[in-house]
Design a protein around this motif. Sequence first.
Motif, PDB file in Angstrom:
ATOM      1  N   GLU A  71     -15.109   8.168   3.121  1.00 28.86           N
ATOM      2  CA  GLU A  71     -14.817   7.840   4.519  1.00 28.86           C
ATOM      3  C   GLU A  71     -13.525   7.028   4.673  1.00 28.86           C
ATOM      4  OE1 GLU A  71     -18.138   5.854   6.271  1.00 28.86           O
ATOM      5  OE2 GLU A  71     -19.576   7.421   5.722  1.00 28.86           O
ATOM      6  N   ILE A  72     -12.968   6.532   3.558  1.00 29.71           N
ATOM      7  CA  ILE A  72     -11.750   5.728   3.631  1.00 29.71           C
ATOM      8  C   ILE A  72     -10.573   6.615   4.033  1.00 29.71           C
ATOM      9  CG2 ILE A  72     -10.173   4.245   2.339  1.00 29.71           C
ATOM     10  CD1 ILE A  72     -12.519   3.560   0.483  1.00 29.71           C
ATOM     11  N   ASP A  73      -9.806   6.148   5.005  1.00 28.41           N
ATOM     12  CA  ASP A  73      -8.661   6.934   5.487  1.00 28.41           C
ATOM     13  C   ASP A  73      -7.645   7.141   4.370  1.00 28.41           C
ATOM     14  OD1 ASP A  73      -9.712   7.022   8.048  1.00 28.41           O
ATOM     15  OD2 ASP A  73      -8.622   5.244   8.711  1.00 28.41           O
ATOM     16  N   PRO A  74      -7.018   8.312   4.321  1.00 26.52           N
ATOM     17  CA  PRO A  74      -5.954   8.528   3.335  1.00 26.52           C
ATOM     18  C   PRO A  74      -4.741   7.679   3.667  1.00 26.52           C
ATOM     19  CG  PRO A  74      -6.047  10.356   4.883  1.00 26.52           C
ATOM     20  CD  PRO A  74      -7.240   9.480   5.180  1.00 26.52           C
ATOM     21  N   PRO A  75      -3.892   7.414   2.679  1.00 25.81           N
ATOM     22  CA  PRO A  75      -2.696   6.598   2.956  1.00 25.81           C
ATOM     23  C   PRO A  75      -1.758   7.299   3.924  1.00 25.81           C
ATOM     24  CG  PRO A  75      -2.599   7.566   0.743  1.00 25.81           C
ATOM     25  CD  PRO A  75      -3.969   7.850   1.274  1.00 25.81           C
ATOM     26  N   ALA A  76      -1.131   6.515   4.781  1.00 21.45           N
ATOM     27  CA  ALA A  76      -0.168   7.076   5.725  1.00 21.45           C
ATOM     28  C   ALA A  76       1.098   7.451   4.976  1.00 21.45           C
ATOM     29  CB  ALA A  76       0.141   6.050   6.815  1.00 21.45           C
ATOM     30  N   PRO A  77       1.557   8.696   5.094  1.00 24.57           N
ATOM     31  CA  PRO A  77       2.761   9.113   4.363  1.00 24.57           C
ATOM     32  C   PRO A  77       4.001   8.395   4.857  1.00 24.57           C
ATOM     33  CG  PRO A  77       2.076  10.818   5.916  1.00 24.57           C
ATOM     34  CD  PRO A  77       1.002   9.781   5.923  1.00 24.57           C
ATOM     35  N   GLN A  82       3.623  -2.226   1.510  1.00 27.82           N
ATOM     36  CA  GLN A  82       2.777  -3.327   1.974  1.00 27.82           C
ATOM     37  C   GLN A  82       1.880  -2.884   3.131  1.00 27.82           C
ATOM     38  OE1 GLN A  82       4.882  -7.014   2.170  1.00 27.82           O
ATOM     39  NE2 GLN A  82       3.199  -8.148   3.069  1.00 27.82           N
ATOM     40  N   GLY A  83       2.465  -2.188   4.092  1.00 26.57           N
ATOM     41  CA  GLY A  83       1.669  -1.688   5.205  1.00 26.57           C
ATOM     42  C   GLY A  83       0.672  -0.635   4.764  1.00 26.57           C
ATOM     43  N   ALA A  84       1.089   0.205   3.809  1.00 27.97           N
ATOM     44  CA  ALA A  84       0.202   1.266   3.328  1.00 27.97           C
ATOM     45  C   ALA A  84      -1.001   0.692   2.591  1.00 27.97           C
ATOM     46  CB  ALA A  84       0.981   2.220   2.424  1.00 27.97           C
ATOM     47  N   VAL A  85      -0.759  -0.291   1.723  1.00 29.64           N
ATOM     48  CA  VAL A  85      -1.853  -0.915   0.974  1.00 29.64           C
ATOM     49  C   VAL A  85      -2.784  -1.651   1.931  1.00 29.64           C
ATOM     50  CG1 VAL A  85      -2.425  -2.724  -0.692  1.00 29.64           C
ATOM     51  CG2 VAL A  85      -0.607  -1.095  -1.208  1.00 29.64           C
ATOM     52  N   ARG A  86      -2.199  -2.364   2.873  1.00 25.30           N
ATOM     53  CA  ARG A  86      -3.013  -3.110   3.845  1.00 25.30           C
ATOM     54  C   ARG A  86      -3.925  -2.166   4.626  1.00 25.30           C
ATOM     55  NH1 ARG A  86      -3.398  -5.509   8.966  1.00 25.30           N
ATOM     56  NH2 ARG A  86      -3.713  -7.769   8.886  1.00 25.30           N
ATOM     57  N   GLN A  87      -3.343  -1.064   5.118  1.00 20.88           N
ATOM     58  CA  GLN A  87      -4.120  -0.103   5.901  1.00 20.88           C
ATOM     59  C   GLN A  87      -5.240   0.509   5.067  1.00 20.88           C
ATOM     60  OE1 GLN A  87      -3.672   3.566   5.332  1.00 20.88           O
ATOM     61  NE2 GLN A  87      -5.390   3.947   6.721  1.00 20.88           N
ATOM     62  N   ARG A  88      -4.935   0.808   3.815  1.00 24.59           N
ATOM     63  CA  ARG A  88      -5.928   1.441   2.933  1.00 24.59           C
ATOM     64  C   ARG A  88      -7.093   0.483   2.661  1.00 24.59           C
ATOM     65  NH1 ARG A  88      -7.618   6.135   1.083  1.00 24.59           N
ATOM     66  NH2 ARG A  88      -7.087   6.808  -1.007  1.00 24.59           N
ATOM     67  N   ILE A  89      -6.777  -0.773   2.391  1.00 24.64           N
ATOM     68  CA  ILE A  89      -7.822  -1.747   2.094  1.00 24.64           C
ATOM     69  C   ILE A  89      -8.662  -2.045   3.338  1.00 24.64           C
ATOM     70  CG2 ILE A  89      -8.235  -4.165   1.489  1.00 24.64           C
ATOM     71  CD1 ILE A  89      -5.948  -3.943  -0.528  1.00 24.64           C
ATOM     72  N   LEU A  90      -8.028  -2.165   4.496  1.00 25.21           N
ATOM     73  CA  LEU A  90      -8.793  -2.435   5.711  1.00 25.21           C
ATOM     74  C   LEU A  90      -9.646  -1.233   6.098  1.00 25.21           C
ATOM     75  CD1 LEU A  90      -6.294  -4.482   7.914  1.00 25.21           C
ATOM     76  CD2 LEU A  90      -8.181  -5.301   6.466  1.00 25.21           C
ATOM     77  N   MET A 120      -8.731   3.851  -6.440  1.00 26.43           N
ATOM     78  CA  MET A 120      -7.971   2.842  -7.179  1.00 26.43           C
ATOM     79  C   MET A 120      -6.635   3.407  -7.646  1.00 26.43           C
ATOM     80  SD  MET A 120      -9.982   0.138  -7.264  1.00 26.43           S
ATOM     81  CE  MET A 120      -9.676  -0.878  -8.684  1.00 26.43           C
ATOM     82  N   ASP A 121      -6.662   4.642  -8.117  1.00 23.94           N
ATOM     83  CA  ASP A 121      -5.433   5.293  -8.572  1.00 23.94           C
ATOM     84  C   ASP A 121      -4.418   5.389  -7.435  1.00 23.94           C
ATOM     85  OD1 ASP A 121      -4.270   6.946 -10.951  1.00 23.94           O
ATOM     86  OD2 ASP A 121      -3.931   8.207  -9.188  1.00 23.94           O
ATOM     87  N   SER A 122      -4.928   5.687  -6.234  1.00 24.62           N
ATOM     88  CA  SER A 122      -4.061   5.784  -5.064  1.00 24.62           C
ATOM     89  C   SER A 122      -3.418   4.445  -4.747  1.00 24.62           C
ATOM     90  CB  SER A 122      -4.885   6.272  -3.864  1.00 24.62           C
ATOM     91  OG  SER A 122      -4.180   6.111  -2.661  1.00 24.62           O
ATOM     92  N   VAL A 123      -4.215   3.356  -4.776  1.00 20.41           N
ATOM     93  CA  VAL A 123      -3.677   2.029  -4.464  1.00 20.41           C
ATOM     94  C   VAL A 123      -2.657   1.609  -5.523  1.00 20.41           C
ATOM     95  CG1 VAL A 123      -4.258  -0.418  -4.189  1.00 20.41           C
ATOM     96  CG2 VAL A 123      -5.740   1.345  -3.190  1.00 20.41           C
ATOM     97  N   ILE A 124      -2.982   1.834  -6.784  1.00 20.26           N
ATOM     98  CA  ILE A 124      -2.033   1.513  -7.862  1.00 20.26           C
ATOM     99  C   ILE A 124      -0.734   2.292  -7.659  1.00 20.26           C
ATOM    100  CG2 ILE A 124      -1.600   1.767 -10.343  1.00 20.26           C
ATOM    101  CD1 ILE A 124      -4.650   1.214 -10.719  1.00 20.26           C
ATOM    102  N   GLY A 125      -0.866   3.553  -7.277  1.00 23.34           N
ATOM    103  CA  GLY A 125       0.311   4.379  -7.026  1.00 23.34           C
ATOM    104  C   GLY A 125       1.187   3.841  -5.908  1.00 23.34           C
ATOM    105  N   MET A 126       0.565   3.203  -4.907  1.00 25.43           N
ATOM    106  CA  MET A 126       1.354   2.609  -3.821  1.00 25.43           C
ATOM    107  C   MET A 126       2.205   1.452  -4.334  1.00 25.43           C
ATOM    108  SD  MET A 126      -1.434   2.451  -0.744  1.00 25.43           S
ATOM    109  CE  MET A 126      -2.379   3.902  -0.289  1.00 25.43           C
ATOM    110  N   PHE A 127       1.611   0.619  -5.188  1.00 21.14           N
ATOM    111  CA  PHE A 127       2.375  -0.483  -5.765  1.00 21.14           C
ATOM    112  C   PHE A 127       3.508   0.045  -6.654  1.00 21.14           C
ATOM    113  CE2 PHE A 127      -1.573  -2.955  -4.911  1.00 21.14           C
ATOM    114  CZ  PHE A 127      -1.005  -3.961  -4.153  1.00 21.14           C
ATOM    115  N   ARG A 128       3.191   1.025  -7.489  1.00 21.24           N
ATOM    116  CA  ARG A 128       4.220   1.578  -8.379  1.00 21.24           C
ATOM    117  C   ARG A 128       5.328   2.240  -7.566  1.00 21.24           C
ATOM    118  NH1 ARG A 128       5.956   0.848 -12.102  1.00 21.24           N
ATOM    119  NH2 ARG A 128       5.784   2.608 -13.540  1.00 21.24           N
TER     120      ARG A 128
END
Length: 241
Positions: A71-77, A82-90, A120-128
């Motif tokens: 149900e977690i929204d996919p990351p915004a392309p 910072q905004g992408a990680v924040r949105q994903r976590i919220l 988790m892989d997606s969030v790590i990928g955002m940081f990388r």
Amino acid sequence: MTPQTEAAPRAPLSRGRVLSAAVALADGIGIEALSMRRLAQELGVVPMALYKHVANKEQLLDGMVETVVGEIDPPAPGSHWQGAVRQRILSARAALLGHPWAAQVIRSRTGPTPAVLAYMDSVIGMFRGGGFSVDLTHHVMHALGSRVLGFTQELFDAAAPGPGPEGRPAVPPEAAAAYPHVTELAMAAAHDGDSVVGGGCDDQFEFEFALDLLLDGFERLREQGWTSSARRSRSGGGLIA
């Protein structure tokens, strides 16, 4: 003679239907009351029919975690990291708040399910992708901890004192005298009766406040070219990852 109306055919049992029913049932009766027998009753089948789709209760719980994480929204392309990680976590937090049992089940798993690993892989990928080194990303994920999935284990989970006049926590005079700073904060906090952070705290505000502090700090470290080896050198080798 009026012709008999035929009952609508029941949807065939499938793994997806079993998991969706289990999630809805846990939402309604709580995870402790959920059982294979109770789920079978809900679906109108014999318990043995469930075992064609989930081998046991543990596999059922794994599948329920997968359903909630889905149900977690996919990351915004194209978003800044910072905004992408924040949105994903919220979004993860919103998904878990919609299923109050989910954090407890996630904590109970002996290892992450495939959907959790993919998240988790997606969030790590955002940081990388945002320019973080592998080294810094490693420590960032440690710092986020369970917060990356939208929940935290707070220092104190015990129920706080009941409200006193004007909805403020009632603090016994002897406690107020012994612990003046704790009392000061307790009396000043914004009130949220359903908080798991403690009586008088606004869970969502506190969560976002800490998340934003972390993300801002991570960005400063990235800009500084922070490395754990340099940090260990300055602290005499005392930093443990």
